[in-house]
Design a protein around this motif. Structure first.
Motif, PDB file in Angstrom:
ATOM      1  N   TRP A 391       0.823  -1.201   0.000  1.00  0.00           N
ATOM      2  CA  TRP A 391       0.000   0.000   0.000  1.00  0.00           C
ATOM      3  C   TRP A 391       0.867   1.266   0.000  1.00  0.00           C
ATOM      4  N   HIS A 392       0.222   2.415   0.246  1.00  0.00           N
ATOM      5  CA  HIS A 392       0.910   3.704   0.228  1.00  0.00           C
ATOM      6  C   HIS A 392       1.682   3.909   1.537  1.00  0.00           C
ATOM      7  N   HIS A 393       2.824   4.629   1.431  1.00  0.00           N
ATOM      8  CA  HIS A 393       3.659   4.899   2.604  1.00  0.00           C
ATOM      9  C   HIS A 393       4.158   6.336   2.570  1.00  0.00           C
ATOM     10  N   VAL A 394       4.207   6.952   3.755  1.00  0.00           N
ATOM     11  CA  VAL A 394       4.798   8.290   3.898  1.00  0.00           C
ATOM     12  C   VAL A 394       5.562   8.355   5.218  1.00  0.00           C
ATOM     13  N   SER A 395       6.466   9.320   5.305  1.00  0.00           N
ATOM     14  CA  SER A 395       7.186   9.585   6.552  1.00  0.00           C
ATOM     15  C   SER A 395       7.924  10.906   6.413  1.00  0.00           C
ATOM     16  N   ASP A 396       8.200  11.548   7.548  1.00  0.00           N
ATOM     17  CA  ASP A 396       9.103  12.703   7.535  1.00  0.00           C
ATOM     18  C   ASP A 396      10.435  12.342   8.188  1.00  0.00           C
ATOM     19  N   LEU A 397      10.575  11.018   8.544  1.00  0.00           N
ATOM     20  CA  LEU A 397      11.808  10.480   9.131  1.00  0.00           C
ATOM     21  C   LEU A 397      12.258  11.255  10.371  1.00  0.00           C
ATOM     22  N   LYS A 398      11.269  11.654  11.191  1.00  0.00           N
ATOM     23  CA  LYS A 398      11.571  12.360  12.441  1.00  0.00           C
ATOM     24  C   LYS A 398      11.318  11.499  13.669  1.00  0.00           C
ATOM     25  N   GLY A 399      11.125  10.185  13.472  1.00  0.00           N
ATOM     26  CA  GLY A 399      10.893   9.302  14.610  1.00  0.00           C
ATOM     27  C   GLY A 399       9.624   9.661  15.354  1.00  0.00           C
ATOM     28  N   TRP A 400       9.728   9.689  16.685  1.00  0.00           N
ATOM     29  CA  TRP A 400       8.562  10.011  17.513  1.00  0.00           C
ATOM     30  C   TRP A 400       8.072  11.443  17.301  1.00  0.00           C
ATOM     31  N   SER A 401       8.890  12.275  16.687  1.00  0.00           N
ATOM     32  CA  SER A 401       8.486  13.659  16.407  1.00  0.00           C
ATOM     33  C   SER A 401       7.764  13.787  15.069  1.00  0.00           C
ATOM     34  N   ASN A 402       7.440  12.659  14.429  1.00  0.00           N
ATOM     35  CA  ASN A 402       6.680  12.688  13.181  1.00  0.00           C
ATOM     36  C   ASN A 402       5.474  13.610  13.336  1.00  0.00           C
ATOM     37  N   GLU A 403       5.340  14.559  12.421  1.00  0.00           N
ATOM     38  CA  GLU A 403       4.327  15.600  12.586  1.00  0.00           C
ATOM     39  C   GLU A 403       2.904  15.054  12.498  1.00  0.00           C
ATOM     40  N   ALA A 404       2.694  14.061  11.645  1.00  0.00           N
ATOM     41  CA  ALA A 404       1.353  13.469  11.559  1.00  0.00           C
ATOM     42  C   ALA A 404       1.025  12.713  12.847  1.00  0.00           C
ATOM     43  N   ALA A 405       2.009  11.996  13.369  1.00  0.00           N
ATOM     44  CA  ALA A 405       1.797  11.271  14.630  1.00  0.00           C
ATOM     45  C   ALA A 405       1.495  12.248  15.766  1.00  0.00           C
ATOM     46  N   GLN A 406       2.191  13.383  15.780  1.00  0.00           N
ATOM     47  CA  GLN A 406       1.924  14.405  16.789  1.00  0.00           C
ATOM     48  C   GLN A 406       0.502  14.936  16.651  1.00  0.00           C
ATOM     49  N   ALA A 407       0.073  15.172  15.409  1.00  0.00           N
ATOM     50  CA  ALA A 407      -1.266  15.715  15.178  1.00  0.00           C
ATOM     51  C   ALA A 407      -2.353  14.758  15.626  1.00  0.00           C
ATOM     52  N   TYR A 408      -2.088  13.451  15.522  1.00  0.00           N
ATOM     53  CA  TYR A 408      -3.078  12.441  15.910  1.00  0.00           C
ATOM     54  C   TYR A 408      -2.884  11.942  17.342  1.00  0.00           C
ATOM     55  N   GLY A 409      -1.966  12.550  18.072  1.00  0.00           N
ATOM     56  CA  GLY A 409      -1.770  12.187  19.462  1.00  0.00           C
ATOM     57  C   GLY A 409      -1.240  10.780  19.654  1.00  0.00           C
ATOM     58  N   VAL A 410      -0.411  10.310  18.733  1.00  0.00           N
ATOM     59  CA  VAL A 410       0.116   8.945  18.820  1.00  0.00           C
ATOM     60  C   VAL A 410       1.231   8.896  19.858  1.00  0.00           C
ATOM     61  N   ARG A 411       1.043   8.046  20.879  1.00  0.00           N
ATOM     62  CA  ARG A 411       2.045   7.892  21.932  1.00  0.00           C
ATOM     63  C   ARG A 411       2.607   6.482  22.009  1.00  0.00           C
ATOM     64  N   SER A 412       2.016   5.568  21.251  1.00  0.00           N
ATOM     65  CA  SER A 412       2.529   4.204  21.179  1.00  0.00           C
ATOM     66  C   SER A 412       2.161   3.640  19.811  1.00  0.00           C
ATOM     67  N   ILE A 413       2.945   2.686  19.348  1.00  0.00           N
ATOM     68  CA  ILE A 413       2.663   2.036  18.068  1.00  0.00           C
ATOM     69  C   ILE A 413       2.723   0.532  18.250  1.00  0.00           C
ATOM     70  N   PRO A 414       1.967  -0.223  17.416  1.00  0.00           N
ATOM     71  CA  PRO A 414       1.134   0.242  16.307  1.00  0.00           C
ATOM     72  C   PRO A 414      -0.077   1.033  16.785  1.00  0.00           C
ATOM     73  N   HIS A 415      -0.457   2.000  15.984  1.00  0.00           N
ATOM     74  CA  HIS A 415      -1.632   2.823  16.265  1.00  0.00           C
ATOM     75  C   HIS A 415      -2.368   2.994  14.936  1.00  0.00           C
ATOM     76  N   THR A 416      -3.634   2.618  14.903  1.00  0.00           N
ATOM     77  CA  THR A 416      -4.400   2.700  13.662  1.00  0.00           C
ATOM     78  C   THR A 416      -5.605   3.613  13.813  1.00  0.00           C
TER      79      THR A 416
END
Length: 444
Positions: A391-416
């Protein structure tokens, strides 16, 4: 215990002569005078200012009454909990920059510190024995069950001792006493059902003292953490939380502390039930505490984008080949937004399930957008290839500081996050069988 406190209104009564309880604070490096605070679950309130009686010495005076928790500090970010009411004088020694590490001299406060250590030690031993029980079999489980029974007896003995020592300490012990499922769970289908219904077994919330006990907040916060962390469907989480809150008088101070504890955990975990229980708070306290209700309503509006039914925030990040892709590019399809990383073992173990469901439903309008919390491009690409993630993949390669993860409040993975064709959130954190059932509902 964390630094959450309660608020109440100290009654100002007319007495001819009444006894006094005092708090003497001997402090270093104070630029401003400390205040005495209480807490209602949502806010700290200063209720007393001291008299400065010497260099770095401050005195608070209160009418003598039953022991209660207060907090002392120069601001709400740095407070020391202290029990006041029955002792003529309590002495606090510390540094104004670190009230939480202050030393408190008084029999009841020293007994409270000792109680916290005992409770932590009992909880730690219980966790170890529970893990041993899960790993054992046959006679091994019988042996661990006997050890858990002995631990139960220690918990009951501590509870009885604290009730005799001081009513306040007895209530702290009661809200922290849960006996083992293995020895007390007869009649319950499973351990989580036992936990949900027996967690507050030794607590009488009709006792008005719980209106002013910060452990009411803490107890419901801990209870909620477990309820939402064991993989229950959202309707079952809500049923258990509703059942626990139903024991309290709606709109009372105990209810306010308890509901605030529930809400604090749901917000921290970005749980979809936050909006529901925050709405209950607004309805229950809009008249008695309009300021707190207004603040909670503002949080509801802020969180709507992250809960079921809300519009998923759009974002754009780099694809593996260096191009760009936005979440909105997939509008018109049911999308699984999958936050993961090459170094995340649970993510990699879940990938085969997602691959299977992607192949099953992709022709019916299902798609996946993987958002990687990697920092290394090569490892990210290698994991995609190894796991067959087509499937499709994206990243900003910032680790836990990934901006999309920050916007969605992701604090642990996997997170769907599962989105409908219009980009609205259908569910969060569906994995394995739960995700498969939901996709069946949508496509079959």
């Amino acid at each position: 215990m964390t630094r959450y406190i309660f608020t109440s209104i100290l009654s100002v009564m007319s007495f001819g002569v009444f006894a006094q309880a005092s708090l003497r604070c001997e402090l270093q490096a104070c630029v401003e005078s400390p205040s005495l605070f209480e807490f209602d679950g949502s806010s700290f309130f200063p209720i007393r200012q001291p008299e400065k009686t010497g260099e770095g010495v401050y005195e608070f005076q209160l009418p003598s009454a039953g022991n209660r928790f207060y907090y002392v500090g120069v601001n709400t970010q740095n407070l020391a909990p202290v029990i006041l009411g029955q002792e003529e004088q309590v002495v606090l020694r510390g540094h104004c920059r670190s009230f939480r590490s202050a030393a408190i001299e008084s029999p009841v406060n020293e007994a409270y510190q000792a109680l916290k250590e005992q409770l932590n030690e009992l909880q730690s031993r219980g966790s170890i024995l529970s893990r041993q029980y899960q790993m054992a079999a046959g006679e091994g489980q019988d042996k661990v069950t006997a050890q858990l029974k002995a631990l139960d007896e220690e918990k009951l003995a501590l509870l009885e001792a604290m009730e005799k020592k001081d009513p306040l300490l007895g209530k702290v012990a009661a809200i922290n006493t849960l006996l083992s499922y293995q020895n007390n769970g007869a009649g319950y289908e499973n351990e989580i059902d036992y936990f949900a219904n027996e967690y507050f077994h030794f607590v009488d919330f009709k006792d008005p003292a719980f209106q002013y006990l910060p452990w009411t907040f803490e107890g419901f916060r801990s209870y909620t953490t477990t309820i939402i962390s064991v993989g229950l469907p959202e309707d079952q989480q809500r049923a258990y939380l509703d059942g626990a809150l139903a024991k309290l008088e709606k709109g009372g101070l105990t209810h306010k502390l308890a509901l605030s504890g529930v809400i604090a955990t749901l917000k921290q975990k970005n749980n979809g039930l936050f909006v529901y229980y925050a709405g209950q708070f607004v309805e229950s306290f809009k008249d008695s505490d309009p300021s707190a209700a207004a603040g909670m309503q503002a949080q509801i509006e802020q969180m709507k984008s992250f809960v079921v039914g809300g519009q998923a925030p759009d974002f754009t990040q780099k694809t593996p080949d260096g191009g760009e892709m936005s979440l909105s590019d997939l509008r018109g399809k049911v999308v699984l937004l999958d936050f993961w990383a090459s170094w995340c073992g649970p993510c990699r173990r879940e990938n085969p399930n997602v691959v299977r469901m992607y192949k099953k439903y992709k022709e019916k309008g299902f798609d996946v957008l993987g958002v990687s919390l990697d920092k290394t491009h090569d490892r990210w690409i290698q994991a995609i290839e190894q796991d067959g993630l087509e499937w499709h993949h994206v990243s900003d390669l910032k680790g836990w500081s990934n901006e999309a993860a920050q916007a969605y409040g992701v604090r642990s993975i996997p997170h769907t996050v599962l989105l409908d064709a219009e980009g609205r959130i259908l569910a969060r954190n569906l994995r394995g069988e739960a995700l498969e059932r939901r996709l069946e509902e949508i496509f079959e």
